[in-house]
Design an enzyme around this catalytic site. Sequence first.
Site, PDB file in Angstrom:
ATOM      1  N   ILE A 536       3.429  22.186 -28.560  1.00 29.51           N
ATOM      2  CA  ILE A 536       4.503  22.266 -29.554  1.00 29.51           C
ATOM      3  C   ILE A 536       4.787  20.906 -30.176  1.00 29.51           C
ATOM      4  O   ILE A 536       5.670  20.788 -31.030  1.00 29.51           O
ATOM      5  CB  ILE A 536       5.793  22.829 -28.933  1.00 29.51           C
ATOM      6  CG1 ILE A 536       6.224  21.990 -27.721  1.00 29.51           C
ATOM      7  CG2 ILE A 536       5.626  24.281 -28.546  1.00 29.51           C
ATOM      8  CD1 ILE A 536       7.536  22.430 -27.115  1.00 29.51           C
ATOM      9  N   GLY A 540       3.276   9.321 -29.222  1.00 28.30           N
ATOM     10  CA  GLY A 540       2.605   8.186 -28.630  1.00 28.30           C
ATOM     11  C   GLY A 540       2.506   8.271 -27.128  1.00 28.30           C
ATOM     12  O   GLY A 540       1.597   7.690 -26.526  1.00 28.30           O
ATOM     13  N   PHE A 541       3.425   8.988 -26.487  1.00 28.91           N
ATOM     14  CA  PHE A 541       3.413   9.047 -25.038  1.00 28.91           C
ATOM     15  C   PHE A 541       2.623  10.231 -24.508  1.00 28.91           C
ATOM     16  O   PHE A 541       2.321  10.281 -23.321  1.00 28.91           O
ATOM     17  CB  PHE A 541       4.848   9.119 -24.504  1.00 28.91           C
ATOM     18  CG  PHE A 541       5.575   7.825 -24.635  1.00 28.91           C
ATOM     19  CD1 PHE A 541       5.339   6.793 -23.753  1.00 28.91           C
ATOM     20  CD2 PHE A 541       6.491   7.635 -25.647  1.00 28.91           C
ATOM     21  CE1 PHE A 541       6.013   5.588 -23.871  1.00 28.91           C
ATOM     22  CE2 PHE A 541       7.168   6.435 -25.778  1.00 28.91           C
ATOM     23  CZ  PHE A 541       6.929   5.410 -24.882  1.00 28.91           C
ATOM     24  N   VAL A 544       3.192  17.662 -25.840  1.00 31.49           N
ATOM     25  CA  VAL A 544       4.282  18.474 -25.323  1.00 31.49           C
ATOM     26  C   VAL A 544       3.879  19.935 -25.405  1.00 31.49           C
ATOM     27  O   VAL A 544       3.328  20.386 -26.421  1.00 31.49           O
ATOM     28  CB  VAL A 544       5.587  18.235 -26.119  1.00 31.49           C
ATOM     29  CG1 VAL A 544       6.739  18.990 -25.482  1.00 31.49           C
ATOM     30  CG2 VAL A 544       5.895  16.748 -26.193  1.00 31.49           C
ATOM     31  N   LYS A 558       6.182  17.553 -21.173  1.00 32.27           N
ATOM     32  CA  LYS A 558       5.437  16.447 -21.787  1.00 32.27           C
ATOM     33  C   LYS A 558       4.458  15.899 -20.758  1.00 32.27           C
ATOM     34  O   LYS A 558       4.851  15.447 -19.680  1.00 32.27           O
ATOM     35  CB  LYS A 558       6.382  15.351 -22.265  1.00 32.27           C
ATOM     36  CG  LYS A 558       5.655  14.136 -22.853  1.00 32.27           C
ATOM     37  CD  LYS A 558       6.629  13.034 -23.238  1.00 32.27           C
ATOM     38  CE  LYS A 558       7.362  13.368 -24.502  1.00 32.27           C
ATOM     39  NZ  LYS A 558       6.513  13.320 -25.701  1.00 32.27           N
ATOM     40  N   ASP A 657      11.717   3.832 -30.487  1.00 34.68           N
ATOM     41  CA  ASP A 657      10.845   4.725 -31.253  1.00 34.68           C
ATOM     42  C   ASP A 657      11.681   5.771 -31.989  1.00 34.68           C
ATOM     43  O   ASP A 657      11.417   6.971 -31.908  1.00 34.68           O
ATOM     44  CB  ASP A 657       9.842   5.396 -30.324  1.00 34.68           C
ATOM     45  CG  ASP A 657       8.648   5.982 -31.095  1.00 34.68           C
ATOM     46  OD1 ASP A 657       8.441   5.583 -32.253  1.00 34.68           O
ATOM     47  OD2 ASP A 657       7.931   6.824 -30.534  1.00 34.68           O
TER      48      ASP A 657
END
Length: 842
Positions: A536, A540-541, A544, A558, A657
């Site tokens: 969805i 950057g991390f 999800v 995530k 961010d």
Amino acid sequence: MARSSSISFIKMNSSNEDPLHHFNQMVKFLYPNFSATYFHFVDSDGVFLSSSAFSVAFHNPDGQDSPHYIVVLHALSGATVWTANAASPVPPSATLSLTASGLALSLANGSLAWSTPGLSAPVFALHLLPSGELRLLDDANASLWSSFNHPTDTLLPNQLLPVSSSLTSAVSGNDPSPGDYRLLVTPGDAVLQWNPTSRLYWSLSSDARSAKDSNLQVGYFSVNATGLYLLASDRETAVFRMIFPPSASSFSDEFYMAKLDPSGRFRIISSPLNESLSAAIFNTDFVAPMNDCDLPNICGPLGLCAPGTNSSTCSCPASFGALPSGGCSPVDGSVTANSSCPGEGVAGSTARFMILGNQIGYYGTKFSAPNTFGTNISTCQDLCSANCSCLGFFYRASSKSCYFLEYRIGSLISVGTVNGGATAVGYVKTLSQASPPSGSSSSVRFFIVLLPSTATTLLVISIAIICFERWRRNKRGSNDVTRSKSVSSGLKWPTPAELSEDEEVEKEEEIAIPGLPTRYTYDELEDATNNFQTPIGSGGFGCVYKGQLLDKSLVAVKRINAASTQQGRREFCTEIAVIGNIHHVNLVRLRGFCAQGRKRLLVYEYMNRSSLDRVLFSRNPDLVVLEWKQRLDVAVGAARGLAYLHSGCEHRIIHCDVKPENILLHDNNQVKIADFGLAKLMSPEQSGLFTTMRGTRGYLAPEWLTNAAISDKTDVYSFGMVLLEIVRGRKNRAEESGKELTDSPSPYFPMLALEMHERGTYEELADPRLEGKVNWAELERVVKVALCCLHEEPTVRTRVPRSKPAARGIGDELHECWVVGVAAAALLHIVAGGIGAEIAQA
């Protein structure tokens, strides 16, 4: 009732009036038909009533979602001085109502959690006095009910504690429920007692620091800056007094209060009324009892307290060992008796008495009369054995007296000798297991013969279970490329690498970090997301995925990229504990996490309207365009969330961010910021990757490129970029939105906004899809705020530029609240109805 013009108040006679509009005013009165929950005042930390020195609030002591309490707080220090529902905590959804019948706190299902008692007349107002007293008043301004008449654990300087009244300690600093200690005012004294036996362990009259001034009966107990007093019924004549030495503080104006703390100490504490101090500092001006070892349970049950010059130490008597939970127990395997009769609940047990040793005393023998006189030790043992509530006794040979330890045993005291003679000798009742029956020897021999064969069988079963579990995991993960293994090759022993990973998992389970949210296994989250089938979003991390937990609640899982997981498990869990305990209506809640081997996953609440960028930038004609009011709500919600991260929570967090992808939307116009705190999960070696993350380049403050210090003003810059995109409905940089329907390249929107600001033609900046349905005064204000946020110099991101003088009105004063620079302040100002005022430095 006459109302002074100098008093601000809330009068809510209509359910249509929003209490949020008043959260930051100094409100001293509330009137019937008031009804609110914690969520109405989340932006004021739950405060809904204020005086010059105190406030009334929905309060959550430990920072979790629940429980909540209605409390009176000292404004400058933040100290809780009174709690309404100390024994009945409620969730934040509980409703506080003020009606003509009184004050009531009810749960969502309608059940009553707390209320004031029946009153003699209808309520006209709820008043918070400058003294910290909360009163219900009738229409003649007479008091119908007062919080001073129902004290909890604190006594304020202007508060009198009548005879037969008491203060009750809290269970702990985070749990205000009634604890084990109380300060009771009697007709002749003020005493400290330990429940459930109400046994005394201190009295004012026996304290060497006190002086007796009168033989009158005691009527009240009071404290002030000079000392503490037992007053007669005339409230002026002192029966007992204890004068404090002069304060060594350099502050002439201090706040005093008396508090019975969870350990049983009664303290008079003071704090300077100095707003410049970063944190409230309380000094102890008086404490009773003075000796720690005089506290009933300072070392736990049967723990031995030894007084010292600066502090006491705890140990165990001979033949006793320390318990992990605190206190001591016999080392011979027997157990101390409880208040039930010997043998109850312990099969085959018999009662006996274990000596505690010489030169050991007990607090309970100081203030209580002996249970028997003129007896010997054998008689004491017989009497105690026949008494179910007797758990032990102290015997004093000089007076042949016996003191029972009933219902509950506290700590012991190392006392040495008194006046050269031996002190009382203590005995504790224990329960020991009876001897095994005579036929048990044959059973033991049978057990010895059976043991080898049983052990072999258990070993085989254990190996089979391990192999089956390994096969089951491999089969379930066969569709996942990263975990696929051939099942056709049959069962096999785990490889050394697999064993190593399992050992890591076992070690992780041993990590205990206070405040951690729910911990999930990788398999649980794999099942919840159907093997990560429904993405969805991404950032950057990591990616999800939509998931559903066993309780049927939807979540967003995530899966963090490997580049962001280069820190140890303990450090990772510590940061997760910080993030998991940050709760705000405009921040996405972290429900849980997974830290298994090298797998790092975070479980968030699910936001069903996706992120702001999908709603704001889409040119799909089938999607409804965000109206101006909705856009303003999004901006204000994001500002409030960032404000809380910067200065509202215990651990200051810079988001780093801020962008539309990290602003999520839900039904009922809920706006929440995601991915806050994730920058803290990166190692220093990985922090350089942050500037190259997808979707972030257009929101980077100049500090990122010049290696200058990163601060909350970095988030303010990014927030300004988001504000302009909310106004225009497009990305600020045209090249970053290739799907936009444009005939020619668009100019860099922040430069265009600056040009329009200089011309004073803000209308040209609005999203054309709004078709002119915009509040132009609000749009002008938002653009000014955005340009202020985008200043190249971080320290200058504090003032809104002016194109022309603005008329001031009644709503023009900036509300007092912690904000993200002036960005949130100005937007909150717009919502509150004040348009056109110059925003001064926040």
